[in-house]
Scaffold this motif. Structure first.
Motif, short mmCIF file in Angstrom:
data_model
loop_
_atom_site.label_atom_id
_atom_site.label_comp_id
_atom_site.label_asym_id
_atom_site.label_seq_id
_atom_site.Cartn_x
_atom_site.Cartn_y
_atom_site.Cartn_z
N GLU A 1 -4.75 -1.49 1.93
CA GLU A 1 -4.30 -1.93 0.61
C GLU A 1 -5.37 -2.85 0.01
OE1 GLU A 1 -0.11 -3.37 -1.16
OE2 GLU A 1 -0.93 -4.69 0.38
N SER B 1 -6.37 -5.36 -3.50
CA SER B 1 -5.65 -6.12 -4.52
C SER B 1 -5.77 -5.43 -5.87
CB SER B 1 -6.12 -7.57 -4.58
OG SER B 1 -7.48 -7.63 -4.89
N ASP C 1 0.91 0.38 -7.43
CA ASP C 1 2.18 -0.32 -7.23
C ASP C 1 3.28 0.16 -8.16
OD1 ASP C 1 1.21 -1.49 -9.53
OD2 ASP C 1 1.59 -3.55 -8.87
N ASN D 1 -3.07 -2.36 -9.65
CA ASN D 1 -2.78 -3.47 -8.75
C ASN D 1 -2.15 -2.97 -7.45
OD1 ASN D 1 -3.68 -5.47 -10.56
ND2 ASN D 1 -1.75 -5.30 -11.67
N ASN D 2 -2.49 -3.63 -6.36
CA ASN D 2 -1.96 -3.34 -5.02
C ASN D 2 -1.98 -1.85 -4.67
OD1 ASN D 2 -1.32 -6.11 -4.62
ND2 ASN D 2 0.51 -5.80 -5.86
N ASN E 1 2.03 -5.40 -0.15
CA ASN E 1 2.53 -5.89 -1.43
C ASN E 1 3.02 -4.76 -2.32
OD1 ASN E 1 1.84 -8.59 -0.83
ND2 ASN E 1 -0.26 -8.19 -1.40
N ASN E 2 2.57 -3.54 -2.08
CA ASN E 2 2.95 -2.38 -2.86
C ASN E 2 4.36 -1.94 -2.43
OD1 ASN E 2 3.31 0.32 -3.77
ND2 ASN E 2 1.09 0.58 -3.93
N THR F 1 -11.31 -4.31 -5.12
CA THR F 1 -11.24 -5.72 -4.75
C THR F 1 -10.38 -5.92 -3.51
OG1 THR F 1 -11.38 -6.27 -7.09
CG2 THR F 1 -10.68 -8.02 -5.62
N GLU F 2 -10.95 -6.62 -2.53
CA GLU F 2 -10.28 -7.00 -1.29
C GLU F 2 -9.55 -5.86 -0.58
OE1 GLU F 2 -7.98 -10.61 -1.39
OE2 GLU F 2 -9.15 -11.35 -3.08
#
Length: 154
Positions: free
Chosen positions: A26, A28, A61, A39-40, A88-89, A77-78
């Motif tokens: 995953e 960010s 997400d 995102n995510n 987080n997703n 990113t990350e």
């Protein structure tokens, strides 16, 4: 278990060995050259031919499934290798928890009463990956607490 990902080769290695390693990849944010941001995102696939990576599949997400050419990626990113219960997703997390619970149930039903080392190791990996709190109540994993008393034959 969050591990940083250093490149497409790491992504490919983790996706190829998912059953042995568990978890997901995953990030960010994935930003495309057009400026779109997701995102995510959870990376689900990477395609290559002759050592050249050409497409990346991910689930955002909001539940969108995307397959993009790697040349269309501006930035990832990350990117991190995470356990499923750490994701987080929310959309893909629910899907993966359901999939892993189903597999764990089948695995436990097929090996009921036969506690060999490979079975116990695979169950432990699944439990660590999805988290004890996310295991369906009908799945019996009580044998893991009794594991020290079991005579290992394999």
């Amino acid at each position: 278990m969050t591990y940083k990902i250093n490149g497409f080769i790491d992504i490919h290695s983790i996706l190829t060995n998912e059953r042995k390693l568990g978890g997901v990849i995953e990030a960010s944010v994935i930003r495309l050259r057009t400026g779109e941001e997701y995102n995510n995102p959870v990376i689900t696939n990477i395609d290559f031919f002759g050592g050249i990576f050409y497409s990346l599949g991910f689930i955002a997400d909001n539940g969108d499934h995307m397959i993009i050419n790697v040349s269309d990626i501006s930035k990832i990113t990350e990117p991190t290798h995470k356990k499923i219960h750490e994701m987080n997703n929310k959309v893909y997390k629910a899907e993966k928890l359901s999939e892993k619970n189903s597999y764990l149930k089948k695995l436990c039903d097929l090996n009921k009463g036969v506690y060999i080392k490979t079975f116990i190791n695979e169950v432990k990996l699944l439990v660590e990956d999805i988290g004890v709190e996310n295991i369906n109540k009908e799945i019996d994993i009580d044998f893991l607490q009794k594991n020290k008393k079991i005579v290992k034959i394999a």
